[in-house]
Motif scaffolding. Sequence first.
Motif, PDB file in Angstrom:
ATOM      1  N   UNK A  75      67.571  12.405  99.210  1.00  0.00           N
ATOM      2  CA  UNK A  75      66.289  12.751  99.824  1.00  0.00           C
ATOM      3  C   UNK A  75      65.104  12.165  99.065  1.00  0.00           C
ATOM      4  N   UNK A  76      65.196  12.194  97.757  1.00  0.00           N
ATOM      5  CA  UNK A  76      64.074  11.749  96.932  1.00  0.00           C
ATOM      6  C   UNK A  76      63.715  10.288  97.197  1.00  0.00           C
ATOM      7  N   UNK A  77      64.721   9.469  97.442  1.00  0.00           N
ATOM      8  CA  UNK A  77      64.495   8.037  97.622  1.00  0.00           C
ATOM      9  C   UNK A  77      64.575   7.599  99.080  1.00  0.00           C
ATOM     10  N   UNK A  78      65.099   8.461  99.948  1.00  0.00           N
ATOM     11  CA  UNK A  78      65.346   8.133 101.353  1.00  0.00           C
ATOM     12  C   UNK A  78      66.250   6.910 101.479  1.00  0.00           C
ATOM     13  N   UNK A  79      67.235   6.841 100.582  1.00  0.00           N
ATOM     14  CA  UNK A  79      68.191   5.735 100.575  1.00  0.00           C
ATOM     15  C   UNK A  79      69.603   6.295 100.531  1.00  0.00           C
ATOM     16  N   UNK A  80      70.541   5.537 101.112  1.00  0.00           N
ATOM     17  CA  UNK A  80      71.938   5.933 101.005  1.00  0.00           C
ATOM     18  C   UNK A  80      72.449   5.532  99.623  1.00  0.00           C
ATOM     19  N   UNK A  81      73.573   6.093  99.254  1.00  0.00           N
ATOM     20  CA  UNK A  81      74.111   5.884  97.908  1.00  0.00           C
ATOM     21  C   UNK A  81      74.385   4.417  97.617  1.00  0.00           C
ATOM     22  N   UNK A  82      74.812   3.670  98.632  1.00  0.00           N
ATOM     23  CA  UNK A  82      75.133   2.252  98.433  1.00  0.00           C
ATOM     24  C   UNK A  82      73.889   1.448  98.077  1.00  0.00           C
ATOM     25  N   UNK A  83      72.850   1.611  98.871  1.00  0.00           N
ATOM     26  CA  UNK A  83      71.613   0.858  98.640  1.00  0.00           C
ATOM     27  C   UNK A  83      70.900   1.335  97.384  1.00  0.00           C
ATOM     28  N   UNK A  86      72.629  -0.354  94.562  1.00  0.00           N
ATOM     29  CA  UNK A  86      72.321  -1.785  94.590  1.00  0.00           C
ATOM     30  C   UNK A  86      70.905  -2.058  94.067  1.00  0.00           C
ATOM     31  N   UNK A  87      69.936  -1.299  94.560  1.00  0.00           N
ATOM     32  CA  UNK A  87      68.550  -1.498  94.137  1.00  0.00           C
ATOM     33  C   UNK A  87      68.335  -1.081  92.685  1.00  0.00           C
ATOM     34  N   UNK A  88      69.058  -0.047  92.247  1.00  0.00           N
ATOM     35  CA  UNK A  88      68.936   0.389  90.856  1.00  0.00           C
ATOM     36  C   UNK A  88      69.502  -0.674  89.915  1.00  0.00           C
ATOM     37  N   UNK A  89      70.588  -1.303  90.308  1.00  0.00           N
ATOM     38  CA  UNK A  89      71.181  -2.354  89.481  1.00  0.00           C
ATOM     39  C   UNK A  89      70.258  -3.559  89.366  1.00  0.00           C
ATOM     40  N   UNK A  90      69.492  -3.804  90.422  1.00  0.00           N
ATOM     41  CA  UNK A  90      68.543  -4.914  90.407  1.00  0.00           C
ATOM     42  C   UNK A  90      67.247  -4.550  89.684  1.00  0.00           C
ATOM     43  N   UNK A  91      67.096  -3.265  89.348  1.00  0.00           N
ATOM     44  CA  UNK A  91      65.897  -2.813  88.649  1.00  0.00           C
ATOM     45  C   UNK A  91      64.695  -2.644  89.551  1.00  0.00           C
ATOM     46  N   UNK A  92      64.921  -2.418  90.833  1.00  0.00           N
ATOM     47  CA  UNK A  92      63.813  -2.297  91.779  1.00  0.00           C
ATOM     48  C   UNK A  92      63.352  -0.861  91.992  1.00  0.00           C
ATOM     49  N   UNK A  93      64.047   0.096  91.383  1.00  0.00           N
ATOM     50  CA  UNK A  93      63.625   1.492  91.489  1.00  0.00           C
ATOM     51  C   UNK A  93      63.057   1.899  90.134  1.00  0.00           C
ATOM     52  N   UNK A  94      61.756   2.172  90.066  1.00  0.00           N
ATOM     53  CA  UNK A  94      61.114   2.484  88.788  1.00  0.00           C
ATOM     54  C   UNK A  94      61.701   3.736  88.143  1.00  0.00           C
ATOM     55  N   UNK A  95      62.002   3.632  86.871  1.00  0.00           N
ATOM     56  CA  UNK A  95      62.483   4.774  86.111  1.00  0.00           C
ATOM     57  C   UNK A  95      63.972   5.018  86.206  1.00  0.00           C
ATOM     58  N   UNK A  96      64.660   4.319  87.062  1.00  0.00           N
ATOM     59  CA  UNK A  96      66.096   4.535  87.202  1.00  0.00           C
ATOM     60  C   UNK A  96      66.843   3.529  86.338  1.00  0.00           C
ATOM     61  N   UNK A  97      67.713   4.069  85.495  1.00  0.00           N
ATOM     62  CA  UNK A  97      68.476   3.239  84.574  1.00  0.00           C
ATOM     63  C   UNK A  97      69.952   3.522  84.795  1.00  0.00           C
ATOM     64  N   UNK A  98      70.748   2.488  84.774  1.00  0.00           N
ATOM     65  CA  UNK A  98      72.187   2.671  84.916  1.00  0.00           C
ATOM     66  C   UNK A  98      72.714   3.374  83.674  1.00  0.00           C
ATOM     67  N   UNK A  99      73.490   4.422  83.901  1.00  0.00           N
ATOM     68  CA  UNK A  99      73.982   5.181  82.754  1.00  0.00           C
ATOM     69  C   UNK A  99      75.161   4.465  82.102  1.00  0.00           C
TER      70      UNK A  99
END
Length: 101
Positions: A75-83, A86-99
């Motif tokens: 809900x917070x991002x309005x994105x499905x888990x796949x996208x 994908x966007x987090x791995x590309x660094x396009x979501x601010x503040x999200x870091x791969x654990x």
Amino acid sequence: MAKISSVERNKKRERMAAQFAARRAKLKAIANNREASPEERFEASLKLAELPRNSAKIRVRLRCEVTGRSRGNYRKFKLCRNKLRELASQGQIPGMVKSSW
């Protein structure tokens, strides 16, 4: 990608929910008011039933903004888990870091 018709149907439901929100809230308040007369409450519930079904907020489905996927959404991002992944791995979501551990 989800079917375009499903996405468009959901958008229509969102528009209708916004359009009828005030009217629906007013009728619900009357129908749930214990101090109002039973006839008045019953009349409000009948008017509420006459409104279009798709105008109810509960019928709006949370869908991914990118793909239209209806399941596995954040809900917070309005994105499905796949996208989201994908966007987090590309660094396009601010503040999200791969654990990593």
